[in-house]
Write a protein that holds these residues in place. Structure first.
Motif, short mmCIF file in Angstrom:
data_model
loop_
_atom_site.label_atom_id
_atom_site.label_comp_id
_atom_site.label_asym_id
_atom_site.label_seq_id
_atom_site.Cartn_x
_atom_site.Cartn_y
_atom_site.Cartn_z
N UNK A 23 0.83 -1.21 0.00
CA UNK A 23 0.00 0.00 0.00
C UNK A 23 0.86 1.26 0.00
N UNK A 24 2.00 1.22 0.69
CA UNK A 24 2.90 2.37 0.70
C UNK A 24 3.54 2.59 -0.67
N UNK A 25 3.76 1.52 -1.40
CA UNK A 25 4.40 1.63 -2.71
C UNK A 25 3.41 1.95 -3.83
N UNK A 26 2.17 1.54 -3.66
CA UNK A 26 1.17 1.68 -4.71
C UNK A 26 1.03 3.14 -5.14
N UNK A 27 1.03 3.35 -6.45
CA UNK A 27 0.87 4.66 -7.07
C UNK A 27 1.99 5.63 -6.71
N UNK A 28 3.22 5.12 -6.60
CA UNK A 28 4.37 5.98 -6.36
C UNK A 28 5.33 5.91 -7.53
N UNK A 29 6.08 6.96 -7.73
CA UNK A 29 7.08 7.06 -8.78
C UNK A 29 8.38 7.53 -8.14
N UNK A 30 9.49 6.93 -8.56
CA UNK A 30 10.79 7.21 -7.95
C UNK A 30 11.85 7.41 -9.02
N UNK A 31 12.75 8.35 -8.77
CA UNK A 31 13.86 8.66 -9.66
C UNK A 31 15.16 8.24 -8.98
N UNK A 32 16.00 7.46 -9.67
CA UNK A 32 17.27 7.03 -9.09
C UNK A 32 18.18 8.23 -8.87
N UNK A 33 18.76 8.33 -7.68
CA UNK A 33 19.66 9.45 -7.39
C UNK A 33 21.07 9.00 -7.02
N UNK A 34 21.19 7.81 -6.39
CA UNK A 34 22.51 7.35 -5.94
C UNK A 34 22.59 5.82 -6.05
N UNK A 35 23.81 5.34 -6.24
CA UNK A 35 24.09 3.90 -6.18
C UNK A 35 25.28 3.74 -5.25
N UNK A 36 25.10 2.94 -4.22
CA UNK A 36 26.12 2.75 -3.19
C UNK A 36 26.62 4.08 -2.62
N UNK A 37 25.69 5.02 -2.46
CA UNK A 37 26.02 6.30 -1.85
C UNK A 37 26.62 7.32 -2.80
#
Length: 132
Positions: free
Chosen positions: A26-40
Motif C-alpha cells: 500500500x505504501x508503494x502503490x501509485x508511487x514514482x521514484x527517480x534514481x539518485x545514488x548507487x552505493x552512496x
C-alpha cells in the motif's frame, strides 16, 4: 484544548515520514521514484533510471536505456519482480552493465526501505531513489 491536539497530530505525521520499518504494498502503490545514488555515490546524468508501482504491485520503469515491467511481490520488506520484461536496446557497455545490475537486483530480490521521501533497494548494490 483543541490547539493542544495539533502538535501531537504533527508529531504523529512526521513519525511516518522517517519510518524505516516494514514497507507495505500500500505504501508503494501509485508511487514514482527517480534514481539518485548507487552505493552512496551520485549517478551520472546519462544513467537516468526510475521505477514506479501501480495496482497490484505492478512495477514499471526505465533502467537508463530500456523500459522494464513486471509483477512485484513484497514479502517481509523484500521486493522481488517476477516475469520481468524489457525492451532490448544497447546503449554501450557501461550503461548496459549498470542496467543489468539494477534489473538483477529486482529479479533476485532487494530489501526495501522508505525513509525521508527516499526509497532504498538493497541487494549487492544499494539503489537510492527519490520521490518524483
Amino acid at each position: 484544548m483543541k490547539l493542544a491536539a495539533i502538535p501531537m497530530l504533527i508529531i504523529g505525521l512526521c513519525v511516518g515520514c522517517t519510518s524505516t520499518g516494514t514497507v507495505t504494498s500500500e505504501q508503494l502503490k501509485h508511487t514514482q521514484w527517480q534514481l539518485s545514488r548507487v552505493d552512496g555515490l551520485a549517478i551520472p546524468p546519462s544513467f537516468n533510471a526510475s521505477i514506479g508501482f501501480i495496482e497490484a504491485l505492478q512495477v514499471n520503469g526505465f533502467a537508463g536505456c530500456n523500459k522494464f515491467f513486471g509483477e512485484g511481490e513484497l514479502d517481509d520488506s523484500k521486493l522481488t519482480v517476477n516475469k520481468l520484461g524489457m525492451t532490448r536496446k544497447s546503449c554501450g557497455a557501461q550503461l548496459d552493465k549498470f542496467e543489468q545490475q539494477l534489473l538483477q537486483a529486482l529479479k533476485q530480490g532487494s530489501t526495501v526501505k522508505m525513509q525521508n521521501q527516499r526509497l532504498l533497494l538493497q541487494a549487492k548494490k544499494t539503489f537510492e531513489f527519490i520521490a518524483k
